[in-house]
Enzyme design. Structure first.
Site, PDB file in Angstrom:
ATOM      1  CG  HIS A 290      49.162  32.994  53.682  1.00 34.95           C
ATOM      2  ND1 HIS A 290      48.945  32.856  55.036  1.00 34.95           N
ATOM      3  CD2 HIS A 290      48.039  32.520  53.100  1.00 34.95           C
ATOM      4  CE1 HIS A 290      47.763  32.331  55.258  1.00 34.95           C
ATOM      5  NE2 HIS A 290      47.181  32.123  54.073  1.00 34.95           N
TER       6      HIS A 290
ATOM      7  CG  HIS B  75      45.964  28.392  50.699  1.00 33.60           C
ATOM      8  ND1 HIS B  75      45.853  27.465  51.708  1.00 33.60           N
ATOM      9  CD2 HIS B  75      45.930  29.607  51.293  1.00 33.60           C
ATOM     10  CE1 HIS B  75      45.739  28.089  52.875  1.00 33.60           C
ATOM     11  NE2 HIS B  75      45.790  29.397  52.646  1.00 33.60           N
TER      12      HIS B  75
ATOM     13  N   GLY C   1      41.416  26.630  57.698  1.00 31.54           N
ATOM     14  CA  GLY C   1      39.989  26.337  57.749  1.00 31.54           C
ATOM     15  C   GLY C   1      39.282  27.360  58.624  1.00 31.54           C
TER      16      GLY C   1
ATOM     17  CG  HIS D 134      45.316  30.030  58.101  1.00 34.00           C
ATOM     18  ND1 HIS D 134      46.262  29.154  57.617  1.00 34.00           N
ATOM     19  CD2 HIS D 134      44.837  30.693  57.008  1.00 34.00           C
ATOM     20  CE1 HIS D 134      46.351  29.275  56.293  1.00 34.00           C
ATOM     21  NE2 HIS D 134      45.487  30.197  55.901  1.00 34.00           N
TER      22      HIS D 134
ATOM     23  CD  GLU E 168      41.113  34.858  56.680  1.00 34.39           C
ATOM     24  OE1 GLU E 168      40.913  35.145  55.492  1.00 34.39           O
ATOM     25  OE2 GLU E 168      41.411  33.705  57.057  1.00 34.39           O
TER      26      GLU E 168
ATOM     27  CG  ASP F 217      44.568  33.626  51.376  1.00 38.34           C
ATOM     28  OD1 ASP F 217      45.059  32.518  51.692  1.00 38.34           O
ATOM     29  OD2 ASP F 217      43.526  34.060  51.878  1.00 38.34           O
TER      30      ASP F 217
END
Length: 381
Positions: free
Chosen positions: A19, A21, A186, A213, A216, A322
């Site tokens: 994970h 980005h 998002g 996702h 969270e 992340d």
């Protein structure tokens, strides 16, 4: 453990990252250079040190919505093929220097079209950068303490937009080129994963992999929809699954520190709700990102992060970065934080690494080879 292993020893341990980005890990110097080349004038600082501090401070707000706002600037300078190729290449080099041997790096192609690129051109540019980075590392021209690295792309659709089916088709179209899967990302609240059922149905019919996702910034309903309606193979974050765990009749979130301590001695004392039990029984991987979760308010601290409890209860926990830029972090730093502040040691670091490799969107024989030939010799030696 903290005294036994120095930073360099942590760095040399082979790591698996599921994970991460692409637009959350751009080098600050690269952001500045690309902004100057492209005439992008909206950056909040004009030197590397100040820009780095701005990203970290802006992300350290306790709000997922504000955290996501920091991507305006990184995405803003990633609108050309060369910029995408460069950031992808540098991503590979940075991960290899951190001891990562396998990574799945995600990005949203729909966010990189402002310069006139098409979706397929975006994917081609990122793929080219990843391959270039791998070649540099394999050739011995980059610092890679744990050995060669393999990086695969994951295509993300934005959950507030309406292009998920198109991005899912894009992922399938390019899966022979190391595009390993699909994701939605998002703000969770108000944008449930079930808005994208068409994309997930298409992916299942195409035998394609996907993560979501979920869990969270929003709780159990988001996780439940992601798994039971959408069929997610993994959960991006998934930290809120602790809301479905009780100890002595009370939610563990009432006293997370006490629950963590109890779990080390008596994991059988916990009662799992139906959803938590399902997640654990089915070995659904949790892509956990401690520093990021603390920044967004999903966890109170590293010491009280749910990763400790969930690992002790033998959920399939994985450790991830992340967004390396926004969280000013790396896999080495995440490991050090858990050792220094959460009492982890080599057994836990080994477990999350093996868990991640077991859960990777990679053919079984290739996963097994990395586990047996790379991870186990390094952690057991």
């Amino acid at each position: 453990m903290a005294e036994a292993l120095a930073t360099e020893q942590f760095r040399r341990l082979p790591k698996v990252l599921l994970h991460d980005h692409l637009d959350g890990g751009v080098r600050p110097a690269t952001v500045l250079e690309l902004a100057r080349e492209q005439g992008y004038a909206a950056l909040p600082a004009d030197d590397v040190a100040s820009l780095s501090r701005w990203f970290a401070a802006s992300a350290d707000s306790g709000s997922l919505v504000r955290y996501l706002e920091t991507f305006t600037h990184t995405v803003g300078v990633m609108q050309t093929a060369e910029a995408l190729r460069r950031t992808a290449r540098e991503c590979v080099l940075d991960l290899a220097a951190d001891g990562v041997v396998y990574a799945e790096v995600r990005y949203a192609p729909e966010q990189h079209l402002e310069g006139g690129l098409g979706l397929d051109e975006v994917v081609a540019a990122v793929n080219a950068g990843f391959r270039e980075g791998e070649e540099v590392v394999a050739g011995g021209d980059a610092d890679a303490p744990a050995g060669p690295i393999r990086v695969r792309a994951m295509l993300t659709a934005m959950r507030h937009a309406a292009r998920s089916r198109e991005i899912a088709e894009l992922a399938v179209r390019h899966r022979a080129e190391e595009v390993c899967g699909f994701d939605i990302a998002g703000a969770e609240d108000g944008f449930p994963p079930t808005r994208h059922l068409g994309a997930f149905e298409f992916l299942r019919q195409a035998n394609a992999h996907f993560t979501i996702h979920a869990g969270e910034a929003f709780g159990l309903p988001s996780i439940w929809e992601a798994i039971q309606w959408c069929g997610a193979e993994r959960l991006g974050h998934g930290i809120r699954i602790v809301d479905d765990i009780r100890l002595d009749g009370s939610p563990v979130t009432d006293d997370l520190a006490g629950a963590i301590a109890r779990a080390q001695e008596d994991p059988g004392a916990f009662a799992l709700g139906d959803l938590a039990a399902y997640v654990r029984d089915r070995r659904i991987p949790l892509e956990m990102c401690p520093s990021s979760n603390v920044q967004t308010g999903a966890a109170p601290s590293i010491a009280e992060h749910a990763i400790r409890l969930l690992d002790a209860l033998r959920f399939r926990v994985t450790l991830n970065t992340d967004n390396r830029l926004m969280s000013a972090t790396s896999m080495t730093r995440e490991a050090e934080l858990l050792v220094d502040q959460a009492g982890w040691g080599v057994p836990e670091l080994r477990r999350v690494s093996v868990n991640a490799m077991k859960s990777a969107f990679l053919p079984f024989d290739e996963r097994l080879a990395i586990i047996e030939d790379v991870l186990k010799p390094a952690y057991d030696g």
